[in-house]
Design a protein around this motif. Structure first.
Motif, PDB file in Angstrom:
ATOM      1  N   GLU A  71       0.841  -1.205   0.000  1.00  0.00           N
ATOM      2  CA  GLU A  71       0.000   0.000   0.000  1.00  0.00           C
ATOM      3  C   GLU A  71       0.878   1.260   0.000  1.00  0.00           C
ATOM      4  OE1 GLU A  71      -2.673   3.011   1.062  1.00  0.00           O
ATOM      5  OE2 GLU A  71      -1.020   2.421   2.364  1.00  0.00           O
ATOM      6  N   ALA A  72       0.317   2.384  -0.469  1.00  0.00           N
ATOM      7  CA  ALA A  72       1.093   3.600  -0.748  1.00  0.00           C
ATOM      8  C   ALA A  72       1.905   4.142   0.420  1.00  0.00           C
ATOM      9  CB  ALA A  72       0.155   4.687  -1.260  1.00  0.00           C
ATOM     10  N   VAL A  73       1.496   3.849   1.637  1.00  0.00           N
ATOM     11  CA  VAL A  73       2.254   4.324   2.791  1.00  0.00           C
ATOM     12  C   VAL A  73       3.696   3.791   2.742  1.00  0.00           C
ATOM     13  CG1 VAL A  73       2.439   3.977   5.296  1.00  0.00           C
ATOM     14  CG2 VAL A  73       0.308   4.812   4.315  1.00  0.00           C
ATOM     15  N   LEU A 112       5.751   6.026   0.534  1.00  0.00           N
ATOM     16  CA  LEU A 112       6.032   7.296   1.208  1.00  0.00           C
ATOM     17  C   LEU A 112       7.125   7.118   2.265  1.00  0.00           C
ATOM     18  CD1 LEU A 112       2.319   8.475   1.596  1.00  0.00           C
ATOM     19  CD2 LEU A 112       4.066   9.580   0.183  1.00  0.00           C
ATOM     20  N   TYR A 121      -1.769  13.569   6.869  1.00  0.00           N
ATOM     21  CA  TYR A 121      -0.758  12.756   6.175  1.00  0.00           C
ATOM     22  C   TYR A 121       0.614  13.414   6.219  1.00  0.00           C
ATOM     23  CZ  TYR A 121      -3.927   9.152   4.457  1.00  0.00           C
ATOM     24  OH  TYR A 121      -4.796   8.102   4.378  1.00  0.00           O
ATOM     25  N   VAL A 175       2.146  17.298   0.601  1.00  0.00           N
ATOM     26  CA  VAL A 175       1.027  16.430   0.218  1.00  0.00           C
ATOM     27  C   VAL A 175       0.187  17.214  -0.787  1.00  0.00           C
ATOM     28  CG1 VAL A 175      -1.017  15.196   1.031  1.00  0.00           C
ATOM     29  CG2 VAL A 175       1.045  15.273   2.456  1.00  0.00           C
ATOM     30  N   CYS A 212      -2.803  16.486  -2.246  1.00  0.00           N
ATOM     31  CA  CYS A 212      -4.152  16.612  -1.674  1.00  0.00           C
ATOM     32  C   CYS A 212      -4.233  15.805  -0.401  1.00  0.00           C
ATOM     33  CB  CYS A 212      -5.209  16.119  -2.654  1.00  0.00           C
ATOM     34  SG  CYS A 212      -6.801  15.829  -1.838  1.00  0.00           S
ATOM     35  N   THR A 251      -6.429  13.947   1.259  1.00  0.00           N
ATOM     36  CA  THR A 251      -7.698  13.346   0.849  1.00  0.00           C
ATOM     37  C   THR A 251      -8.797  13.376   1.929  1.00  0.00           C
ATOM     38  OG1 THR A 251      -6.185  11.875  -0.262  1.00  0.00           O
ATOM     39  CG2 THR A 251      -8.519  11.432  -0.574  1.00  0.00           C
ATOM     40  N   ASP A 286       3.365  13.661  -2.008  1.00  0.00           N
ATOM     41  CA  ASP A 286       2.332  12.642  -1.838  1.00  0.00           C
ATOM     42  C   ASP A 286       1.219  12.997  -2.827  1.00  0.00           C
ATOM     43  OD1 ASP A 286       0.009  11.304  -1.122  1.00  0.00           O
ATOM     44  OD2 ASP A 286       0.402  11.380   1.022  1.00  0.00           O
ATOM     45  N   VAL A 336      -0.778  10.678  -3.936  1.00  0.00           N
ATOM     46  CA  VAL A 336      -1.489   9.400  -3.856  1.00  0.00           C
ATOM     47  C   VAL A 336      -2.879   9.486  -4.498  1.00  0.00           C
ATOM     48  CG1 VAL A 336      -2.570   7.794  -2.226  1.00  0.00           C
ATOM     49  CG2 VAL A 336      -0.195   8.451  -1.907  1.00  0.00           C
ATOM     50  N   HIS A 383      -5.606   2.568  -5.485  1.00  0.00           N
ATOM     51  CA  HIS A 383      -6.956   2.504  -4.919  1.00  0.00           C
ATOM     52  C   HIS A 383      -7.615   3.865  -4.729  1.00  0.00           C
ATOM     53  CE1 HIS A 383      -4.357   3.033  -1.406  1.00  0.00           C
ATOM     54  NE2 HIS A 383      -5.385   3.278  -0.641  1.00  0.00           N
ATOM     55  N   LYS A 384      -7.078   4.882  -5.402  1.00  0.00           N
ATOM     56  CA  LYS A 384      -7.708   6.208  -5.337  1.00  0.00           C
ATOM     57  C   LYS A 384      -8.254   6.537  -6.742  1.00  0.00           C
ATOM     58  CE  LYS A 384      -6.563   6.554  -0.976  1.00  0.00           C
ATOM     59  NZ  LYS A 384      -5.972   7.534  -0.109  1.00  0.00           N
ATOM     60  N   ARG A 389      -9.429  12.223   9.201  1.00  0.00           N
ATOM     61  CA  ARG A 389      -8.372  11.462   9.873  1.00  0.00           C
ATOM     62  C   ARG A 389      -7.745  12.343  10.945  1.00  0.00           C
ATOM     63  NH1 ARG A 389      -6.382   7.078   6.696  1.00  0.00           N
ATOM     64  NH2 ARG A 389      -5.244   6.538   8.571  1.00  0.00           N
TER      65      ARG A 389
HETATM   66  C1  LIG Z   1      -4.904   7.229   0.657  1.00  0.00           C
HETATM   67  C2  LIG Z   1      -3.749   8.094   0.942  1.00  0.00           C
HETATM   68  C3  LIG Z   1      -2.536   7.577   1.372  1.00  0.00           C
HETATM   69  C4  LIG Z   1      -2.339   6.121   1.604  1.00  0.00           C
HETATM   70  O1  LIG Z   1      -2.786   5.808   2.847  1.00  0.00           O
HETATM   71  P1  LIG Z   1      -3.981   4.849   3.212  1.00  0.00           P
HETATM   72  O2  LIG Z   1      -4.839   5.665   4.098  1.00  0.00           O
HETATM   73  O3  LIG Z   1      -3.353   3.733   3.903  1.00  0.00           O
HETATM   74  O4  LIG Z   1      -4.679   4.433   1.947  1.00  0.00           O
HETATM   75  C5  LIG Z   1      -1.498   8.460   1.602  1.00  0.00           C
HETATM   76  N1  LIG Z   1      -1.627   9.775   1.390  1.00  0.00           N
HETATM   77  C6  LIG Z   1      -2.782  10.307   0.963  1.00  0.00           C
HETATM   78  C7  LIG Z   1      -2.870  11.778   0.749  1.00  0.00           C
HETATM   79  C8  LIG Z   1      -3.875   9.484   0.711  1.00  0.00           C
HETATM   80  O5  LIG Z   1      -5.008   9.998   0.262  1.00  0.00           O
END
Ligand SMILES: *Cc1c(COP(=O)(O)O)cnc(C)c1O
Length: 395
Positions: free
Chosen positions: A62-64, A67, A89, A136, A138, A140, A165, A167, A190-191, A333
């Motif tokens: 996964e994207a983390v 990063l 983030y 970052v 966006c 999200t 980021d 993502v 997955h985005k 978050r």
């Molecule tokens: C989705 C997302 C990530 C990846 O994190 P997850 O929450 O584990 O999917 C990282 N940075 C941003 C800005 C994201 O939107």
């Protein structure tokens, strides 16, 4: 509880039938020549869509992970970073930098505002020796967009590397990695692409490779190592993987890229997301709710955050909408968890009338809980905005 009928979140988001069908294909051996060819071609296809000639590493998590790999790869004790924080983030990215001994200058703005490039210019000029800038594109969970192009151009003009980021902005907002000087950009399937969580798409510039290579503290022989991908895959003729990749996730991502191209390409994808975002903003405002973004110009195309009205908590509201109406929306978050509800409009959920479902479910949920909203006005506004012609394919 029944399975959700609609997942309209800040990601993971829903997949199209075509991508779902791809996930059902037989698993193949990772060094099957056909899979190797597909994987290698996918790297270049993604690079083209990101407008870059840089190397792409498809890290298999996964994207983390991408990063964190960027943070640890570039940071030695004392490496001087500017971390631009406009949401949770970016805060977490700063934690990795500090855990590597990085010297981190944090520039934080209120989470309902974007970073001002003039501040980036001022801070870089004041310090003079900042090596890397993290931003970052966006955030999200709050739907806030930062001016990535301006920030990266300024950082580049000061000789600093940039880590972005991106993502959730890839395929939802304009992203031009080379023109904007993004040294490391991280994207998730997955985005905006509407594939599965499980891969980090990481673009790395020659300057970023050089800095990592010169860093004795950069992870090597590790799942978090970008340098391993460079030496054992990219520079080794791409014939043998570091470890078995998630072949099903790779195939789903490849098919998501096919679909994006068949639906008119990257610009059409961005236009669809811009329309969905506008529709949601107009819908929730017409209903009488307040957007999270202080200025509409700082709103992203991938997700829209709405301030939770008084008289109800975010948890209570989202759980009610999920249980009663089968619609999953996101909470914020970190510190935003109790302040906002977030509607995702990414990939499939930016198409057709999915934004209508999100806005109407939010309105109905609030009304169920005794909060006065004008659901009809919201629905009419979304329907109007979603049927405005794009001049591009609408599916
Ligand atoms: C989705 C997302 C990530 C990846 O994190 P997850 O929450 O584990 O999917 C990282 N940075 C941003 C800005 C994201 O939107």
């Amino acid at each position: 509880m029944q399975i959700a009928s609609f997942t309209l979140t800040s990601g993971p988001t829903m997949m199209s039938d075509r991508v779902r069908a791809a996930l059902g294909a037989q698993v193949v051996y990772d060094t099957d020549p056909l899979f190797l060819q597909r994987f290698t071609a996918l790297e270049r296809r993604l690079a083209d869509l990101m407008h870059t000639r840089n190397d792409i590493a498809l890290m298999q998590a996964e994207a983390v992970v991408g990063l964190e790999a960027a943070a640890r790869g570039l940071t030695a004790p004392g490496t001087k970073w500017l971390n631009l924080v406009s949401g949770p983030y970016a805060g977490w990215f700063g934690d990795w930098l500090r855990s590597c001994g990085g010297e981190v200058i944090t520039h934080e703005v209120p989470y309902d505002e974007a970073v001002d490039p003039a501040d980036v210019e001022r801070i870089l000029a004041e310090h003079g020796d900042i090596e890397c800038v993290a931003v970052v594109h966006c955030e999200t969970p709050s739907g806030m967009l930062n001016p990535l192009r301006e920030i990266c151009e300024i950082a580049h003009s000061h000789g600093a590397l940039t880590v972005a980021d991106t993502v959730a902005t890839f395929a939802t907002s304009e992203l031009r990695v080379d023109d904007w000087h993004v040294d490391i950009g991280v994207v998730a399937p997955h985005k905006g692409l509407g594939a599965t969580p499980g891969i980090s798409i990481v673009s790395v510039s020659p300057a970023a490779w050089e800095k990592m290579d010169a860093n004795p503290h950069a992870p090597r022989g590790s799942f978090l190592s970008l340098l391993d991908w460079k030496t054992r895959w990219i520079d080794s003729d791409r014939t043998e993987f570091l470890h078995a990749p998630s072949v099903s996730d790779v195939v789903a991502l490849d098919v998501a890229v096919d679909e994006l191209i068949d639906l008119g390409g990257i610009d059409a994808s961005i236009a669809r997301h811009a329309r969905a975002a506008k529709a949601v903003r107009e819908g929730v405002t017409a209903m009488g709710l307040q957007l999270w973004a202080k200025h509409e110009r700082d709103s992203a195309n991938c997700s829209t955050a709405v301030r939770c009205p008084e008289g109800v908590t975010t948890e209570q509201l989202s759980l009610h909408i999920r249980e009663r109406h089968g619609v999953m929306l996101s909470l914020g978050r970190g510190s935003l968890k109790s302040e906002i509800l977030c509607i995702g409009h990414m990939g499939l959920s930016a198409r057709s009338f999915y934004p209508q479902v999100a806005v109407t479910a939010l309105g109905r949920g609030l009304a169920d809980l005794g909060i006065a909203v004008d659901i009809g006005a919201g629905a009419a506004a979304v329907a109007q905005a979603m049927t405005e012609p794009l001049g591009l394919p609408v599916v």
